[in-house]
Motif scaffolding. Structure first.
Motif, PDB file in Angstrom:
ATOM      1  N   ALA A 164       0.820  -1.201   0.000  1.00 25.61           N
ATOM      2  CA  ALA A 164       0.000   0.000   0.000  1.00 25.61           C
ATOM      3  C   ALA A 164       0.856   1.254   0.000  1.00 25.61           C
ATOM      4  CB  ALA A 164      -0.921  -0.012   1.222  1.00 25.61           C
ATOM      5  N   PHE A 165       2.134   1.168   0.351  1.00 29.87           N
ATOM      6  CA  PHE A 165       3.009   2.326   0.367  1.00 29.87           C
ATOM      7  C   PHE A 165       3.850   2.337  -0.908  1.00 29.87           C
ATOM      8  CE2 PHE A 165       5.357  -1.136   2.072  1.00 29.87           C
ATOM      9  CZ  PHE A 165       4.623  -1.591   3.151  1.00 29.87           C
ATOM     10  N   ALA A 166       4.376   3.504  -1.261  1.00 32.35           N
ATOM     11  CA  ALA A 166       5.133   3.668  -2.498  1.00 32.35           C
ATOM     12  C   ALA A 166       6.444   2.889  -2.433  1.00 32.35           C
ATOM     13  CB  ALA A 166       5.408   5.146  -2.722  1.00 32.35           C
ATOM     14  N   PRO A 167       6.945   2.400  -3.591  1.00 38.89           N
ATOM     15  CA  PRO A 167       8.197   1.639  -3.588  1.00 38.89           C
ATOM     16  C   PRO A 167       9.378   2.400  -2.981  1.00 38.89           C
ATOM     17  CG  PRO A 167       7.037   1.325  -5.656  1.00 38.89           C
ATOM     18  CD  PRO A 167       6.282   2.364  -4.902  1.00 38.89           C
ATOM     19  N   ASP A 168       9.449   3.699  -3.230  1.00 36.84           N
ATOM     20  CA  ASP A 168      10.566   4.457  -2.653  1.00 36.84           C
ATOM     21  C   ASP A 168      10.489   4.473  -1.132  1.00 36.84           C
ATOM     22  OD1 ASP A 168      11.645   4.971  -5.109  1.00 36.84           O
ATOM     23  OD2 ASP A 168      10.788   6.979  -5.299  1.00 36.84           O
ATOM     24  N   ALA A 169       9.262   4.593  -0.598  1.00 35.67           N
ATOM     25  CA  ALA A 169       9.096   4.551   0.854  1.00 35.67           C
ATOM     26  C   ALA A 169       9.434   3.161   1.387  1.00 35.67           C
ATOM     27  CB  ALA A 169       7.666   4.923   1.232  1.00 35.67           C
ATOM     28  N   ALA A 170       9.049   2.126   0.625  1.00 34.72           N
ATOM     29  CA  ALA A 170       9.370   0.767   1.038  1.00 34.72           C
ATOM     30  C   ALA A 170      10.882   0.556   1.067  1.00 34.72           C
ATOM     31  CB  ALA A 170       8.705  -0.233   0.096  1.00 34.72           C
ATOM     32  N   TYR A 171      11.579   1.073   0.069  1.00 36.84           N
ATOM     33  CA  TYR A 171      13.030   0.913   0.025  1.00 36.84           C
ATOM     34  C   TYR A 171      13.695   1.677   1.177  1.00 36.84           C
ATOM     35  CZ  TYR A 171      17.740   0.391  -1.851  1.00 36.84           C
ATOM     36  OH  TYR A 171      19.078   0.070  -2.008  1.00 36.84           O
ATOM     37  N   ALA A 172      13.134   2.840   1.513  1.00 29.70           N
ATOM     38  CA  ALA A 172      13.659   3.599   2.655  1.00 29.70           C
ATOM     39  C   ALA A 172      13.527   2.788   3.942  1.00 29.70           C
ATOM     40  CB  ALA A 172      12.926   4.933   2.777  1.00 29.70           C
ATOM     41  N   ALA A 173      12.418   2.062   4.093  1.00 31.55           N
ATOM     42  CA  ALA A 173      12.231   1.216   5.274  1.00 31.55           C
ATOM     43  C   ALA A 173      13.253   0.093   5.300  1.00 31.55           C
ATOM     44  CB  ALA A 173      10.815   0.651   5.291  1.00 31.55           C
ATOM     45  N   VAL A 174      13.575  -0.457   4.124  1.00 32.81           N
ATOM     46  CA  VAL A 174      14.583  -1.511   4.043  1.00 32.81           C
ATOM     47  C   VAL A 174      15.965  -0.957   4.388  1.00 32.81           C
ATOM     48  CG1 VAL A 174      15.740  -3.105   2.464  1.00 32.81           C
ATOM     49  CG2 VAL A 174      13.254  -2.864   2.385  1.00 32.81           C
ATOM     50  N   LEU A 175      16.280   0.224   3.872  1.00 33.35           N
ATOM     51  CA  LEU A 175      17.571   0.847   4.178  1.00 33.35           C
ATOM     52  C   LEU A 175      17.733   1.085   5.681  1.00 33.35           C
ATOM     53  CD1 LEU A 175      17.921   3.513   1.327  1.00 33.35           C
ATOM     54  CD2 LEU A 175      19.347   1.493   1.658  1.00 33.35           C
ATOM     55  N   THR A 216      22.305  -4.676   1.991  1.00 33.47           N
ATOM     56  CA  THR A 216      21.091  -4.144   1.370  1.00 33.47           C
ATOM     57  C   THR A 216      21.208  -4.210  -0.145  1.00 33.47           C
ATOM     58  OG1 THR A 216      20.811  -2.626   3.228  1.00 33.47           O
ATOM     59  CG2 THR A 216      19.543  -2.163   1.233  1.00 33.47           C
ATOM     60  N   PRO A 217      20.207  -4.775  -0.826  1.00 38.64           N
ATOM     61  CA  PRO A 217      20.274  -4.873  -2.293  1.00 38.64           C
ATOM     62  C   PRO A 217      20.108  -3.515  -2.962  1.00 38.64           C
ATOM     63  CG  PRO A 217      18.135  -5.609  -1.501  1.00 38.64           C
ATOM     64  CD  PRO A 217      18.978  -5.364  -0.280  1.00 38.64           C
ATOM     65  N   ARG A 218      20.506  -3.420  -4.201  1.00 37.20           N
ATOM     66  CA  ARG A 218      20.314  -2.193  -4.970  1.00 37.20           C
ATOM     67  C   ARG A 218      18.826  -1.979  -5.236  1.00 37.20           C
ATOM     68  NH1 ARG A 218      24.867  -0.539  -8.013  1.00 37.20           N
ATOM     69  NH2 ARG A 218      23.482   0.102  -9.727  1.00 37.20           N
ATOM     70  N   ARG A 219      18.435  -0.735  -5.311  1.00 34.12           N
ATOM     71  CA  ARG A 219      17.018  -0.394  -5.478  1.00 34.12           C
ATOM     72  C   ARG A 219      16.421  -1.033  -6.725  1.00 34.12           C
ATOM     73  NH1 ARG A 219      12.724  -0.125  -6.652  1.00 34.12           N
ATOM     74  NH2 ARG A 219      11.141   1.526  -6.544  1.00 34.12           N
ATOM     75  N   GLU A 220      17.181  -1.053  -7.825  1.00 32.25           N
ATOM     76  CA  GLU A 220      16.629  -1.579  -9.076  1.00 32.25           C
ATOM     77  C   GLU A 220      16.437  -3.092  -9.034  1.00 32.25           C
ATOM     78  OE1 GLU A 220      21.092  -0.718  -9.836  1.00 32.25           O
ATOM     79  OE2 GLU A 220      19.403   0.185  -8.761  1.00 32.25           O
TER      80      GLU A 220
END
Length: 490
Positions: free
Chosen positions: A3-14, A43-47
């Motif tokens: 439900a959240f944007a991918p960029d926000a999800a990646y920020a949570a992973v970071l 941490t994997p690359r965003r792409e």
């Protein structure tokens, strides 16, 4: 997609943000592995990242679970069982909760649809729309992840793991495991180094910190019935007996839980007799200890109303709904200690003996078969003895006993049905559902302690209105407010 944007999800992973644990999973396309957001690997690359709301979504896209962070340990989404969303989303979330607690190897979508009161076609449609996978995919993932945990954390034979995880045969289990994880179950065990035979098998159950362990254990310790339950507050441990039927087979024995606050986990150990029912036991223990609660929204809602409220307060549930209902009746208008004494006498008279000095709490048939005078001889008033017998005789027909989870409107129906039994009034009915159904928004009416704590000095209808206004302010977390007000009462 979550439900959240991918960029926000990646920020949570970071950030390795634990608030997203169980709500977010990240699939790494370069490895074919999916992880929890708290995973400590590089941490994997965003792409290379894809984001999912559930492990089932990740596995439906052919990602395999990480061996390091172990997605099977992630706490479930706390919104599955109780929600105030629209009707279709509510049914889809409650369908997922039913599947989480499912222990029937032959369970069908038709059974689930009948339970929810909808057609199987409608169930598939709303489930796919809400969860991104079919009900069968969701159930398969749940079973495989439980099997993975059992293979990793216990020395149970692979055939027993397959049965405990809900697979109808070892052949089906092996085929599903290899298809999803590209690994034989025995190979996984060899790689992970399962505990040696003879050691105590232990499962790890994660929760979202904080969890007010002291408050939870003290609440349960004050109500622990001798021979049934033993609570060691200092040792952070509970031991108790349990009996349950799984696919027509009765399993009875003892279990123990120990809180590991540093890891944010509860360690669950079972007698050998209960391991075949481990899927059902895990679901019961999680609800009993309120491990799926999300303390953040609860605290955000209650702290402005109750500034001294304890962070991480949990709603103690139960492992046996009949036991909880009986103990609620026994506790009417007497102290907690006196109610515990009466429950102990009932256990001694009607409870089945187990090894190691344990007893099971009496089952409905045993209470129904006892006469009024036999129960009254234990120091229980004749009127309450009649209530206990009426409760036991009505047990197979009660909504409270039959429903795995509460559908829209069923709380009101269950309250009304309980109040129809002789000797059960609104306060007792609210308390029974508050702990027996883990209903988060109960507010037992006309409670003397609550009225005193809330400074309700009016009488009659005026007091009822003031109480209802207070309940509305605390909603949807009324049960947690009740626990806090009881806890802080002089």
């Amino acid at each position: 997609m979550p439900a959240f944007a991918p960029d926000a999800a990646y920020a949570a992973v970071l950030a390795r943000d634990a608030r997203f644990d169980g709500r977010l999973f990240v699939g790494v396309t370069s490895t074919g592995i999916y992880c929890r957001p708290i995973c400590r690997v590089r941490t994997p690359r965003r792409e290379n990242c894809r984001f999912f709301e559930s492990a089932a979504q990740a596995e439906a896209e052919a990602f395999r679970p990480c061996m390091k962070c172990r997605p099977e340990l992630a706490p479930p989404d706390p919104s599955l069982a109780w929600t105030t969303m629209d009707a279709s989303r509510t049914l889809a979330r409650q369908a997922a909760a039913w599947l989480e607690a499912c222990d029937d190897a032959e369970a069908s979508i038709e059974q689930l649809a009948e339970h929810l009161g909808i057609t199987s076609r409608h169930l598939r449609r709303i489930f796919l729309a809400e969860h991104g996978v079919t009900p069968l995919q969701y159930l398969q993932t749940r079973r495989l992840l439980l099997a993975k945990a059992l293979l990793t954390d216990t020395a149970l034979p692979v055939q027993d793991v397959a049965a405990a995880a809900g697979f109808a045969s070892l052949r089906r289990f092996n085929a599903a495991f290899v298809q999803h994880y590209r690994l034989q179950p025995s190979r996984l065990r060899a790689q992970r180094g399962a505990p040696a035979p003879g050691s105590e098998p232990t499962l790890r159950l994660a929760y979202r910190p904080p969890l007010a362990v002291d408050a939870l254990l003290k609440f349960l310790a004050a109500r622990a019935v001798p021979e049934v339950e033993q609570v060691d507050v200092a040792g952070r441990r509970i031991e108790r007996s349990l009996a349950l039927d799984v696919q027509g087979v009765r399993h009875a024995g003892g279990l123990a839980v120990r809180f590991d606050e540093a890891a944010g986990e509860v360690l669950l150990s079972l007698d050998a007799s209960l391991w075949p029912a481990v899927g059902r036991v895990v679901a019961l223990v999680r609800r009993w200890l309120d491990l799926d609660a999300d303390p953040g929204p609860i605290a955000a809602h209650l702290q402005p109303l109750l500034p001294s409220s304890l962070p991480g307060l949990r709603l103690p549930g139960c492992l046996d709904r009949f036991e909880l209902a009986v103990r609620a009746v026994l506790g009417q208008q007497i102290t907690v200690a006196a109610a515990r004494t009466l429950a102990g006498r009932l256990v001694g008279r009607l409870g089945e003996a187990l090894p190691h000095g344990r007893r099971l709490f009496p089952q409905p048939m045993a209470v129904a078969a006892a006469t009024r005078d036999e129960i009254a001889a234990l120091g229980i008033t004749g009127r309450r003895a009649e209530t206990l017998r009426a409760l036991a005789e009505s047990w197979p027909r009660l909504r409270y006993a039959q429903q795995t989870l509460a559908r829209e409107g069923s709380v009101a129906e269950a309250l009304a049905e309980l109040c129809e039994l002789p000797g059960i009034g609104p306060w007792t009915a609210h308390y029974i559902l508050m702990r027996g159904w883990s209903w988060p928004d109960a507010f037992p009416p006309a409670d003397v302690v609550l009225r005193k704590q809330l400074a309700i000095t009016e009488r009659g209808a005026a007091a009822t209105r003031a109480e209802a206004a207070a309940a509305a302010r605390f909603s949807p977390f009324g049960s947690y407010a009740v626990l806090e007000l009881w806890r802080t009462a002089p």
